[in-house]
Each structure stands twice: as structure tokens, then as C-alpha cells.
Design a protein around this motif. Sequence first.
Motif, mmCIF file in Angstrom:
data_model
loop_
_atom_site.group_PDB
_atom_site.id
_atom_site.type_symbol
_atom_site.label_atom_id
_atom_site.label_comp_id
_atom_site.label_asym_id
_atom_site.label_seq_id
_atom_site.Cartn_x
_atom_site.Cartn_y
_atom_site.Cartn_z
ATOM 1 N N GLN A 250 -6.319 -7.333 -4.694
ATOM 2 C CA GLN A 250 -6.805 -6.723 -3.975
ATOM 3 C C GLN A 250 -5.559 -6.849 -2.206
ATOM 4 O OE1 GLN A 250 -8.838 -4.225 -4.586
ATOM 5 N NE2 GLN A 250 -9.573 -4.857 -2.810
ATOM 6 N N GLN A 251 -4.573 -7.599 -3.032
ATOM 7 C CA GLN A 251 -3.444 -8.259 -1.533
ATOM 8 C C GLN A 251 -2.316 -8.223 -2.601
ATOM 9 O OE1 GLN A 251 -5.603 -11.523 -0.569
ATOM 10 N NE2 GLN A 251 -4.176 -12.803 -1.938
ATOM 11 N N TYR A 252 -1.701 -8.266 -1.774
ATOM 12 C CA TYR A 252 -0.150 -8.124 -3.006
ATOM 13 C C TYR A 252 -0.033 -8.551 -1.343
ATOM 14 C CZ TYR A 252 -1.531 -4.656 -6.130
ATOM 15 O OH TYR A 252 -1.241 -4.491 -7.113
ATOM 16 N N PHE A 253 1.583 -9.234 -1.461
ATOM 17 C CA PHE A 253 2.553 -9.902 -0.924
ATOM 18 C C PHE A 253 4.214 -9.202 -0.235
ATOM 19 C CE2 PHE A 253 -0.876 -12.803 -0.952
ATOM 20 C CZ PHE A 253 -1.644 -13.587 0.108
ATOM 21 N N GLU A 254 4.932 -8.859 0.179
ATOM 22 C CA GLU A 254 6.253 -8.885 0.068
ATOM 23 C C GLU A 254 6.562 -7.417 0.233
ATOM 24 O OE1 GLU A 254 9.426 -10.715 -1.286
ATOM 25 O OE2 GLU A 254 8.560 -12.644 -1.087
ATOM 26 N N ASN A 255 5.746 -6.888 -1.215
ATOM 27 C CA ASN A 255 6.159 -5.382 -1.682
ATOM 28 C C ASN A 255 5.147 -4.801 -1.442
ATOM 29 O OD1 ASN A 255 9.116 -6.127 -2.872
ATOM 30 N ND2 ASN A 255 8.789 -6.798 -4.639
ATOM 31 N N PHE A 256 4.968 -3.635 -0.932
ATOM 32 C CA PHE A 256 4.171 -2.142 -1.200
ATOM 33 C C PHE A 256 3.533 -2.007 -2.388
ATOM 34 C CE2 PHE A 256 1.309 0.947 0.151
ATOM 35 C CZ PHE A 256 0.644 0.968 0.578
ATOM 36 N N PRO A 257 2.739 -1.585 -2.960
ATOM 37 C CA PRO A 257 2.988 -1.060 -4.664
ATOM 38 C C PRO A 257 2.624 0.883 -4.497
ATOM 39 C CG PRO A 257 0.734 -2.260 -4.370
ATOM 40 C CD PRO A 257 1.541 -2.304 -3.040
ATOM 41 N N ASN A 258 3.493 1.015 -5.860
ATOM 42 C CA ASN A 258 3.447 2.955 -5.686
ATOM 43 C C ASN A 258 2.042 2.578 -6.615
ATOM 44 O OD1 ASN A 258 2.839 4.949 -6.066
ATOM 45 N ND2 ASN A 258 5.128 5.192 -6.962
ATOM 46 N N LEU A 259 0.765 3.046 -5.760
ATOM 47 C CA LEU A 259 -0.683 2.980 -6.906
ATOM 48 C C LEU A 259 -0.908 4.740 -6.853
ATOM 49 C CD1 LEU A 259 -2.014 -0.018 -4.695
ATOM 50 C CD2 LEU A 259 -1.088 0.269 -6.449
ATOM 51 N N SER A 260 0.085 6.108 -6.595
ATOM 52 C CA SER A 260 -0.125 7.291 -6.623
ATOM 53 C C SER A 260 -0.848 7.605 -8.050
ATOM 54 C CB SER A 260 0.691 8.300 -6.526
ATOM 55 O OG SER A 260 1.785 7.857 -7.049
ATOM 56 N N SER A 261 -0.441 6.511 -8.956
ATOM 57 C CA SER A 261 -0.842 6.777 -9.834
ATOM 58 C C SER A 261 -2.084 6.705 -10.743
ATOM 59 C CB SER A 261 -0.325 6.428 -11.344
ATOM 60 O OG SER A 261 -0.106 5.067 -11.234
ATOM 61 N N TYR A 262 -2.980 6.347 -9.957
ATOM 62 C CA TYR A 262 -4.430 5.483 -9.906
ATOM 63 C C TYR A 262 -5.523 6.484 -9.188
ATOM 64 C CZ TYR A 262 -1.287 1.520 -11.924
ATOM 65 O OH TYR A 262 -0.413 1.420 -12.790
ATOM 66 N N ALA A 263 -4.621 7.736 -8.902
ATOM 67 C CA ALA A 263 -5.821 7.968 -8.148
ATOM 68 C C ALA A 263 -7.207 8.841 -8.150
ATOM 69 C CB ALA A 263 -5.060 9.648 -7.264
ATOM 70 N N LEU A 264 -7.895 8.956 -8.018
ATOM 71 C CA LEU A 264 -9.086 9.576 -8.093
ATOM 72 C C LEU A 264 -8.516 11.499 -7.741
ATOM 73 C CD1 LEU A 264 -12.083 7.370 -5.980
ATOM 74 C CD2 LEU A 264 -11.033 7.594 -9.217
ATOM 75 N N GLU A 265 -8.335 12.071 -8.750
ATOM 76 C CA GLU A 265 -7.995 13.084 -8.549
ATOM 77 C C GLU A 265 -8.743 14.633 -8.465
ATOM 78 O OE1 GLU A 265 -3.802 15.906 -9.950
ATOM 79 O OE2 GLU A 265 -4.414 13.649 -10.156
ATOM 80 N N THR A 266 -8.530 15.749 -7.690
ATOM 81 C CA THR A 266 -9.658 16.952 -7.734
ATOM 82 C C THR A 266 -8.564 17.551 -7.799
ATOM 83 O OG1 THR A 266 -11.437 15.955 -6.979
ATOM 84 C CG2 THR A 266 -10.996 17.683 -7.264
ATOM 85 N N ASP A 267 -8.119 18.407 -8.552
ATOM 86 C CA ASP A 267 -7.158 20.232 -8.994
ATOM 87 C C ASP A 267 -8.187 21.254 -8.238
ATOM 88 O OD1 ASP A 267 -5.349 18.028 -9.225
ATOM 89 O OD2 ASP A 267 -5.549 18.969 -10.782
ATOM 90 N N PHE A 268 -8.127 21.825 -7.057
ATOM 91 C CA PHE A 268 -8.603 23.446 -6.744
ATOM 92 C C PHE A 268 -7.876 24.434 -7.052
ATOM 93 C CE2 PHE A 268 -10.320 19.909 -3.617
ATOM 94 C CZ PHE A 268 -11.157 20.771 -3.581
ATOM 95 N N ILE A 269 -8.042 24.201 -9.080
ATOM 96 C CA ILE A 269 -7.514 25.670 -9.640
ATOM 97 C C ILE A 269 -7.857 26.979 -9.481
ATOM 98 C CG2 ILE A 269 -5.881 23.172 -11.334
ATOM 99 C CD1 ILE A 269 -7.968 24.044 -12.968
ATOM 100 N N THR A 270 -6.944 28.015 -10.216
ATOM 101 C CA THR A 270 -7.256 29.452 -10.268
ATOM 102 C C THR A 270 -7.295 29.367 -12.116
ATOM 103 O OG1 THR A 270 -6.280 30.161 -8.282
ATOM 104 C CG2 THR A 270 -6.696 31.483 -10.039
ATOM 105 N N PRO A 271 -8.106 29.282 -13.070
ATOM 106 C CA PRO A 271 -8.040 28.952 -14.306
ATOM 107 C C PRO A 271 -6.751 29.958 -15.099
ATOM 108 C CG PRO A 271 -10.531 29.081 -13.791
ATOM 109 C CD PRO A 271 -9.649 29.530 -12.435
#
Length: 427
Positions: A264-285
Motif C-alpha cells: 500500500q505504500q512505496y518509497f523512492e521507486n514508483f512500481p509498475n503495476l500495469s500487469s495487475y489491472a482489472l481489464e475489460t477488452d471490447f473485442i469483435t469476436p
Amino acid sequence: MEHQEEAETKGFFQSTTAKMIMVGFLSLFLLIPLFFVQDLILERSQRQKEMVVETTSKWGEAIFINGPIIRIPYKDTLTNKVHYAYFFPENLTGTVDAKMQKALERSIYKSNVFSTAMKFSGSFTNPDFTKKNIPAENVYWNLAKVIIQTKNLKSLKDEVQMKLGNQNLTFEPINSNDGITGLESQTFDYKVFADSTSFTLNINANGSNEIKIIPIGKTTSVAMNSDWNSPSFNGFVAPTSRNVTSTGFTADWKVLHFNRPFAQQYFENFPNLSSYALETDFITPVDEYQQNERASKYGFLVIGLTFLIFFLIQSISKINIHIFQYTMIGIALVMFYTLLISITEHSSFSLAYSIAGSSVVALITLYSISILKNRKFPIFIGIALTVLYTFIYVIIQLEDYALLVGSIGLFCILAAVMYFSRKIEWK
């Protein structure tokens, strides 16, 4: 003696075996233009992707939200350098309403885009610097800021509005040295909000392709709804509930801090959290080019079965069909795919398939009348081609059962060929 050898040679080239060999070689030769057609489909599909990227980049690309996050500068007692500490919300609740917009058009290409109204609320706890043995006097509380990491600034439709405690915050773009691209608020004294750290945040943005939200709250709850009926939930955590209908979808997520591997907290370096996203893709099947590509993969099957039908008719009726006539029929079968892709680009795949299929079936049926000198066999050929093209269309539309239906269909075709060829004298 010479006349006998000439008769034997002539007899071989008129034999069933020789005709089978020539028709087989012709079938293989027709793979060449069929491959060119597949390359054309691939080229047109790639062109469409380039146009979609170009048009969506002007409207709004994929939406990515990571925030709000409190950033407070502090001085390191050992190096006397100023660093940043990042604190995530204690709880985060979000609602996302995504409405599909009229497709953007560039020439004959269209792009699916949407507009979003996102509302977030939650609260922060008091930042704790004691874990890092940072004295209170080394913390610049009056230089605190709120940051929101996002990659889609130009698609924002309105000013980002946030209320922290009783203060309204305004935001400016940021591209900082610590790797953060997005928005940052004006500075404020965090101690003022020690007793009231609740917040509300509203973001309205255009987007395309997907929506990603990082679950940075110790408890994160997100509800999403849209009028798009083909979502794909590919994020780090699956929705706790979802409902997809022909008119749209709703989905809800609830993520606790022990469900994801970051603090919940970080010092000095900001983390890359893109791989932990809640993701919804609007796809054309399956888009039109994918359907064309799948149809072309059955090209050799269509050519082979059509030639087989003509060959069986020739063998049963003793009617001679010249290799040139087989060639004309094969070229007509290949033309089906060029007609299909060209008409599809200006209409729907179903309509294009109907027009192209009907045209080729009619052409080959009429041509067969002149070859076979009667109407019984050409009518049979027209019916057989219609059934074959219908069968392939059904397979293309199926996803989960395509292999099963295709295998059963081919088995039935094989059984029919074995039945009708059982009395042919193979001499």
C-alpha cells in the motif's frame, strides 16, 4: 508396330488413371492463386488495423487508470537527497459506464470506440514514515500532491474533478523523472486533511479497445456496465460477477490487498503495476477479414470436392470433360474468394457470402449445361455446390463446435463418395 505404340499411348491419356492424375495436378496448381488470395486478405486486414490505429489514436486509445495516489516528498537523512513516498487508498470504489459511439470511418474501414464516465470514491489513511525511520521534520507535508497515472490524456473530455476532504483539487499533465505519465494535482498540506481523508474523483474520457483499472485500494470494488455485447475479461483478477446479454454487459470486481502482490505504500521507486489491472477488452469476436481468412482455408476442399463431383459424373455417364474445362471451373471457384473479400468490405460478410456463392454456383451450373449436354447433372452440381458452400458458412460461424461439425460433415461426404463410386470400373 508404330501404330500399336501410338494407340497404346493414346489409350493411356484417355484412361481414368491419366485423367485422375491431370485433375490432381490441376487441383494442386490452383493452390497458387488461392495462396495469392490469402495474401490479399492478409494485406487488407493489416491495412484495416493500420487505419483503426490511426483513427482511434485521434479519438482515444485504451483507457488506463492507476490512482488516485498521494505523493509526499521527504529528505533522506543519509544522503540529504529529496525522494518521494507513494501512498495508496485504504479503500477504493469505482463505477464505470462505457457507451459505444458511432463507428469512426476512414475510407471503407470502421473503428469501434466508446465514451466512459468513471466515478471513484474512497479514503486514505495517515501516511506512516516511521517504518523507514524518517523523522517527521524531514517530511514535506505541505508539498503533497495527488497523482493519477494514465496513458490517454488527450482523450479526456472534461476537467478531472477530485474532492479530497473539503478541498477541490485541480490537475495538470505530468511526465516525471520517476516514470509517471498522467496527471498531478496542485500542492497542498496533507496535515490539514488528517481528520478527513475521504475523496471523490470523476473522470470522463473517450477510449477504444480496452479499459484497465489498477486495484490499488486495500479494498477495491469496481462495477462496470456497457452496451457492448462482446467483452473479454482478461485482467489479473476475474470479475466476481458478470452478466453478458445481446444488449450489453455488467461486471463487478472486488479485490482485497492480499489478493494481489503489491503493498500500500512505496518509497523512492514508483512500481509498475500495469500487469495487475482489472481489464475489460471490447473485442469483435470474428471480424470480416477473419471470416474471409477462415473461408479461404477451405478453398482446397471446395476445389477438390467440386472436381471430384465432375470426375464421378464423367466416369459414370461416360461424358468426356477436357482438362481446359476443369481449369475454367477451378478459376471460377477461386474467383469466389476475391468476390467475397471485395463485397465484404462494402457490406456484411453474410451478404457478401450469399452474393459471391450464388454467382459462382450459377456460373458453374450454366457452364456445366454446355459441358454435360443435359440438365440432370448440372442441377445436381448446382445443388451440391450450394450445400457445400452452406456447410462451410455454418462452420465459419461456429466457434466452439467448428471442428466437431466439420469432422462429421467430411465423414458424411466421404461416405457419399464411396457410395457413388462403388460401381465405377477403374481401368
